[in-house]
Design an enzyme around this catalytic site. Structure first.
Site, PDB file in Angstrom:
ATOM      1  N   ILE A 180       0.855  -1.189   0.000  1.00 39.82           N
ATOM      2  CA  ILE A 180       0.000   0.000   0.000  1.00 39.82           C
ATOM      3  C   ILE A 180       0.888   1.235   0.000  1.00 39.82           C
ATOM      4  CG2 ILE A 180      -1.841   1.265   1.169  1.00 39.82           C
ATOM      5  CD1 ILE A 180      -2.613  -1.332   2.592  1.00 39.82           C
ATOM      6  N   ASP A 190       9.210   7.965  -1.341  1.00 42.74           N
ATOM      7  CA  ASP A 190       8.600   9.085  -2.045  1.00 42.74           C
ATOM      8  C   ASP A 190       8.345   8.616  -3.467  1.00 42.74           C
ATOM      9  OD1 ASP A 190       7.891  11.411  -3.354  1.00 42.74           O
ATOM     10  OD2 ASP A 190       9.456  12.644  -2.434  1.00 42.74           O
ATOM     11  N   ASN A 206      -2.382   4.010  -3.720  1.00 37.84           N
ATOM     12  CA  ASN A 206      -3.201   4.963  -2.969  1.00 37.84           C
ATOM     13  C   ASN A 206      -2.570   6.349  -2.902  1.00 37.84           C
ATOM     14  OD1 ASN A 206      -5.169   5.833  -0.731  1.00 37.84           O
ATOM     15  ND2 ASN A 206      -3.175   5.961   0.295  1.00 37.84           N
ATOM     16  N   TYR A 250      -5.725  19.017 -10.954  1.00 38.84           N
ATOM     17  CA  TYR A 250      -6.056  17.826 -10.172  1.00 38.84           C
ATOM     18  C   TYR A 250      -6.975  16.912 -10.984  1.00 38.84           C
ATOM     19  CZ  TYR A 250      -7.945  14.716  -6.650  1.00 38.84           C
ATOM     20  OH  TYR A 250      -8.330  13.588  -5.964  1.00 38.84           O
ATOM     21  N   LYS A 291      -6.331  12.963 -12.345  1.00 39.90           N
ATOM     22  CA  LYS A 291      -7.216  11.832 -12.065  1.00 39.90           C
ATOM     23  C   LYS A 291      -7.860  11.286 -13.345  1.00 39.90           C
ATOM     24  CE  LYS A 291      -6.467  11.224  -7.729  1.00 39.90           C
ATOM     25  NZ  LYS A 291      -5.827   9.968  -7.259  1.00 39.90           N
ATOM     26  N   VAL A 332     -14.354  12.316   0.586  1.00 39.68           N
ATOM     27  CA  VAL A 332     -13.896  11.478   1.685  1.00 39.68           C
ATOM     28  C   VAL A 332     -13.182  12.379   2.682  1.00 39.68           C
ATOM     29  CG1 VAL A 332     -12.539   9.464   2.370  1.00 39.68           C
ATOM     30  CG2 VAL A 332     -13.508   9.588   0.058  1.00 39.68           C
TER      31      VAL A 332
END
Length: 253
Positions: free
Chosen positions: A6, A61, A88, A154, A158, A187
């Site tokens: 993860i 990183d 993630n 942004y 995505k 979220v």
């Protein structure tokens, strides 16, 4: 026992996924982030939930291609096979119209959300070669399905993740690697605080008068996706809080 890597595991959705999978007792957790002290705290939480869970943490990183290659290439031998990759690590910086955008913000979003995902995927896929449960889960966003005012770069990053989800599914089909996209709406994590450069009051206002999704909500979906039988792949999920219709229309109490 499946090994799960993860990225961005130090907080938010990444942390929630680690805690959820630890509770299920059939996963080994390979956790990375830039904030190692947060990973140490997470390890203690995991051991409290399930002392038997194997955990290995390391600083990474994802924006640094050389660091990604070197770090993943030098994991301990017992951690060099990965079954599941949860991409993630991601962030948003700034909320300005294109002409007022900060180039530093743009670079950080592109380097983390797009290039970081690519770097990690490139070096992890060979680590999945002998896995019977190979699966990549990419965390996208409602911003990858539509655009909204001042979300320009942004949203672009995505949308790139959305395209990469589809491309990965094609490229990795013959390798038997499942690829899933999970695209949340609002979220409540550190997301808004990072977007507003640490302005906690402005970040808190984003979620006032509504019940947003939580990291746990997304972790539950990750768990469901991973529980499907081998012949079933969930390609793409768009999940929203009940009060959110799309990227901009929200019902606040």
């Amino acid at each position: 026992m499946r090994t799960v890597l993860i990225t961005g595991a130090s907080s938010g959705i990444g942390e929630a996924c680690a805690l959820e999978l630890a509770s299920e007792q059939n996963f080994r957790l390979l956790l990375c982030a830039r904030r190692v002290e947060k990973l140490d705290e997470l390890t203690q939480k995991i051991k409290h939930i399930n002392p038997q869970t194997e955990v290995h943490t390391f600083k990474l990183d994802v924006r640094n291609a050389d660091e990604v290659e070197t770090t993943l290439g030098n994991l301990p031998a017992e951690w060099q096979q990965v079954d599941i990759l949860i991409n993630n690590a991601g962030l948003s910086q700034g909320l300005d119209p294109i002409q007022d955008g900060d180039i530093g913000d743009w670079d950080r979003m592109i380097d983390t959300n797009v290039k970081g995902l690519l770097y990690v995927t490139k070096y992890v896929v060979p680590m999945m070669a002998s896995s019977e449960h190979a699966h990549i889960i990419n965390l996208g966003s409602i911003a990858g399905k539509e655009v909204y005012p001042n979300g320009n770069v942004y949203c672009a990053t995505k949308h790139a993740v959305d395209a990469l989800n589809k491309a990965m599914r094609i490229d990795l089909l013959q390798k038997g690697i499942k690829v899933t996209a999970i695209n949340p709406g609002m979220v409540e994590t550190e997301f808004s605080e990072v977007r507003f450069h640490g302005d906690k009051d402005r970040a808190k206002a984003v979620y006032q008068g509504l019940t947003p999704l939580s990291g746990k909500d997304i972790a539950d979906i990750v768990s469901f996706v991973l529980s499907r039988p081998k012949h079933v792949n969930i390609n793409d999920i768009l999940v929203m809080p009940t009060v959110q219709a799309n990227g901009t229309i929200i019902n606040r109490n």
